[in-house]
Every structure is written in structure tokens, then in C-alpha cells.
Design a protein around this motif. Structure first.
Motif, short mmCIF file in Angstrom:
data_model
loop_
_atom_site.label_atom_id
_atom_site.label_comp_id
_atom_site.label_asym_id
_atom_site.label_seq_id
_atom_site.Cartn_x
_atom_site.Cartn_y
_atom_site.Cartn_z
N TYR A 197 72.66 24.05 27.42
CA TYR A 197 72.80 22.82 26.65
C TYR A 197 73.93 22.99 25.63
CZ TYR A 197 68.30 21.43 28.59
OH TYR A 197 67.30 21.10 29.43
N ASP A 198 74.46 21.88 25.16
CA ASP A 198 75.55 21.93 24.21
C ASP A 198 75.10 22.47 22.86
OD1 ASP A 198 77.27 20.96 26.08
OD2 ASP A 198 76.99 18.85 25.51
N ASP A 199 73.86 22.14 22.45
CA ASP A 199 73.40 22.60 21.14
C ASP A 199 73.25 24.12 21.10
OD1 ASP A 199 71.39 22.66 22.93
OD2 ASP A 199 69.84 21.85 21.59
N ILE A 200 72.93 24.74 22.26
CA ILE A 200 72.80 26.19 22.30
C ILE A 200 74.16 26.85 22.07
CG2 ILE A 200 72.17 28.15 23.75
CD1 ILE A 200 70.11 26.38 25.07
N ILE A 201 75.21 26.29 22.65
CA ILE A 201 76.55 26.85 22.49
C ILE A 201 76.99 26.72 21.03
CG2 ILE A 201 78.95 26.65 23.18
CD1 ILE A 201 77.14 27.84 25.27
N GLU A 202 76.66 25.59 20.40
CA GLU A 202 77.02 25.41 18.99
C GLU A 202 76.34 26.44 18.11
OE1 GLU A 202 76.06 21.42 18.14
OE2 GLU A 202 77.65 20.54 19.39
N GLU A 203 75.06 26.72 18.39
CA GLU A 203 74.34 27.72 17.59
C GLU A 203 74.95 29.09 17.79
OE1 GLU A 203 70.34 27.47 18.71
OE2 GLU A 203 69.98 25.47 17.84
N VAL A 204 75.36 29.42 19.02
CA VAL A 204 75.97 30.72 19.27
C VAL A 204 77.29 30.85 18.54
CG1 VAL A 204 76.92 32.21 21.07
CG2 VAL A 204 74.76 31.02 21.44
N ASN B 201 67.34 14.89 27.13
CA ASN B 201 68.30 13.79 27.21
C ASN B 201 69.75 14.28 27.11
OD1 ASN B 201 66.18 11.99 27.41
ND2 ASN B 201 66.03 11.70 25.19
N LYS B 202 69.96 15.44 26.48
CA LYS B 202 71.31 15.96 26.35
C LYS B 202 71.79 16.48 27.70
CE LYS B 202 70.78 17.24 21.51
NZ LYS B 202 70.86 18.33 20.53
N ALA B 203 73.06 16.38 27.93
CA ALA B 203 73.63 16.78 29.21
C ALA B 203 73.77 18.29 29.27
CB ALA B 203 74.99 16.12 29.40
N MET B 204 73.52 18.84 30.43
CA MET B 204 73.70 20.26 30.66
C MET B 204 75.07 20.48 31.31
SD MET B 204 69.97 21.38 32.16
CE MET B 204 70.52 23.07 32.37
N ARG B 205 75.63 21.61 31.02
CA ARG B 205 76.93 21.91 31.60
C ARG B 205 76.97 23.38 32.00
NH1 ARG B 205 80.48 24.59 28.36
NH2 ARG B 205 79.88 24.91 26.19
N LYS B 206 77.89 23.68 32.92
CA LYS B 206 78.02 25.04 33.41
C LYS B 206 78.84 25.86 32.42
CE LYS B 206 79.58 27.68 37.40
NZ LYS B 206 80.22 27.62 38.73
N LEU B 207 78.43 27.07 32.18
CA LEU B 207 79.12 27.96 31.25
C LEU B 207 80.43 28.44 31.89
CD1 LEU B 207 78.49 29.12 28.40
CD2 LEU B 207 77.75 31.20 29.54
N THR B 208 81.51 28.31 31.17
CA THR B 208 82.80 28.71 31.71
C THR B 208 82.94 30.22 31.73
OG1 THR B 208 83.83 28.56 29.52
CG2 THR B 208 83.85 26.56 30.87
#
Length: 293
Positions: A283-290, A212-219
Motif C-alpha cells: 500500500y502507499d501508506d506503508i511506503i510513506e511510513e518506511v 480502498n487505497k490502491a495497491m501497487r507493485k514495489l519497484t
């Protein structure tokens, strides 16, 4: 047409009335009849035709003119080996087998004329013939008295007789304490199945929430930051790997440490290859964990 071809007219010749005149046919002289230089009684070379049951199985070996029958006391083949034995009687057209003249008809005649033999019963070995049944006019023997004591005789027979085999009593399954209850092993299996089902359901719920969370492209900045961090990590592992001695240590602890460093370097290299792609979606949660790491 036959006369036309017989005259021998050549179609290539010029047309002339003289061509209509029949020309004489040239008759070729017939040569002498061919006669072989080999005698006709000599068998073919290496022929085994009609040579069964003989001690001379090969005849005329090498094309020789000597008849094998002239060598030895016996002949190489039987006189009737090809066409059979000669017939002694004259063959007549009306001497064929007629009705009721065969072997089967002779058997039927002997069966009808022969007198059937009386059946005699024979007893097998070790079996005696039973005593005949008494007739109605026979009188039984009267006045026989026995001195046998049946009470003592029956007591002795019971003492000397072997005991009877008693059948084992089948247990009453309905009176057992576990009757009608679920066995323990089935309860354990049911609990394991239920735990596995709950674990799968939990994974499905987590996957659904993540979807359900939105995916986004990595900058590019984020990707560059991750690559730099991986490269620094690889350099640290490489320096640590270089600090190990080149000789193979005998200690298992040092060997295990070296293998762990090699595996970590391989994993970092695979991560660098993945992040080197052009488009990376996360996913946004993966970036937060990193970021927290």
C-alpha cells in the motif's frame, strides 16, 4: 449295458465277432476276517468315557492289556453308567398317563376335599389389643370425683415443656435497596462487551479504509533500497553480537542483551527472505511510513 461291461470288451482291440462272446468273470477270493490282536474288553488308550465318580479316571495308559478293573478292590465304572438302571416292570403300550391322573390333579382333589381352617388373628410383639367398644346396654360409671388441680398442672407442664421451634422469618426482598436495579457486576460486564464491540468496529473501519487505497507493485529500486538497509542493519547487529564474550556470563543483564540481539538478527533475516521474492505488492501508506523512518 451291464452285460456289455461285464464281458470286459476292450474298445482298443480290433473289431471281431469273438468279442461278443462273454468272458468268465474273475472272482477274487475273500480274505480272512480282520481280528485285532487287542482284546475287545480293553478300553481305548487314555479314555475317560463314563469314568465319572471313580478313583481310576484314566484307563489303558500306554496300550497295556491289563484291565483296570482287575487292579484294586473296586470297579472303575458303575454297572449302569452308560444305559441307566434296568427297568423292573414290563413296558406296555397302553400304560401311559391319562387324564386326571397326574400330580396336579391329585392336588386339586385334596384342595376340594380339605376343610378350610378358621382364621385366627395374631397381634405383633409389643402391641396390645384395644379395649372393646362399650355396648349400647352398658351404663357408664357415675359419681367419680377428681382432686387434681388443673391450673397448677397446666402451669407445671408449660414450664417443663421444651420451647417450640420458631421458623426463621423470610426477608422481604421487595423492600431491599437493590431491588429492581441492575447489579454492579452486570454493568461491568456490559461495559466490557461494549468496549470490545467498539474496538472491533474501529478495526473493521481501518481495514475498510486501507482496502480502498490502491495497491501497487514495489519497484526494483525501492526493493533494492530496502534490502540494502536490512543488510546494513544485520551487519550492525552481527558486529554487536561478535563483541560479546564466548564464555557464558553470570549476569542476567548480559544474557538478556545477547538474546535480544539474536532475536533481532533472526527477524532481519526473515525480512530479507520476504523482500527477495520477485513480485511484492504494498500500500502507499506503508511506503510513506518506511520513508519517514
Amino acid at each position: 449295458m451291464n452285460s456289455y461291461y461285464r464281458t470286459g470288451i476292450n474298445l482298443q482291440e480290433e473289431e471281431s465277432v469273438y468279442n461278443l462272446i462273454e468272458r468268465p468273470v474273475e472272482m477274487k477270493e475273500k480274505g480272512a476276517m480282520y481280528r485285532s490282536k487287542y482284546p475287545g474288553t480293553t478300553p481305548p488308550s487314555y479314555s475317560t468315557l463314563c469314568l465319572q465318580n471313580t478313583s481310576k479316571p484314566i484307563a489303558n495308559a500306554g496300550g497295556q492289556f491289563i484291565d483296570p478293573d482287575d487292579i484294586g478292590p473296586h470297579k472303575r465304572k458303575k454297572p449302569t453308567a452308560t444305559m441307566g438302571k434296568p427297568v423292573k416292570h414290563d413296558v406296555k403300550s397302553d400304560s401311559f398317563l391319562k387324564r386326571n391322573q397326574g400330580q396336579y390333579s391329585d392336588v386339586l382333589k385334596t384342595m376340594n376335599t380339605s376343610i378350610p381352617k378358621k382364621y385366627t388373628r395374631t397381634m405383633p410383639e409389643g402391641v396390645e389389643k384395644r379395649t372393646p367398644v362399650p355396648k349400647k346396654d352398658d351404663k357408664p360409671v357415675m359419681g367419680l370425683i377428681s382432686k387434681k388441680n388443673y391450673v397448677i398442672s397446666n402451669a407445671v407442664d408449660n414450664i417443663l415443656s421444651a420451647p417450640k421451634k420458631v421458623k426463621p422469618v423470610e426477608p422481604l426482598w421487595t423492600q431491599k435497596a437493590e431491588y429492581g436495579k441492575v447489579p454492579d457486576y452486570l454493568q461491568k460486564i456490559k461495559q466490557e462487551i461494549q468496549d470490545e464491540y467498539e474496538y472491533i468496529q474501529q478495526l473493521q473501519e481501518q481495514q475498510q479504509q486501507r482496502g480502498n487505497k490502491a495497491m501497487r507493485k514495489l519497484t526494483e529500486d525501492e526493493k533494492e533500497e530496502l534490502l540494502n538497509g536490512l543488510k546494513e542493519r544485520w551487519n550492525e547487529l552481527h558486529d554487536k553480537y561478535q563483541s560479546f564474550s564466548f564464555t557464558m556470563p553470570n549476569d542476567k543483564v548480559h544474557i538478556q542483551r545477547k538474546e535480544d540481539v539474536e532475536q533481532a538478527m533472526d527477524q532481519v533475516e526473515r525480512d530479507i527472505i520476504k523482500l527477495s521474492k520477485q513480485n511484492i505488492y504494498v500500500y502507499d501508506d506503508i511506503i510513506e511510513e518506511v520513508d519517514e523512518l
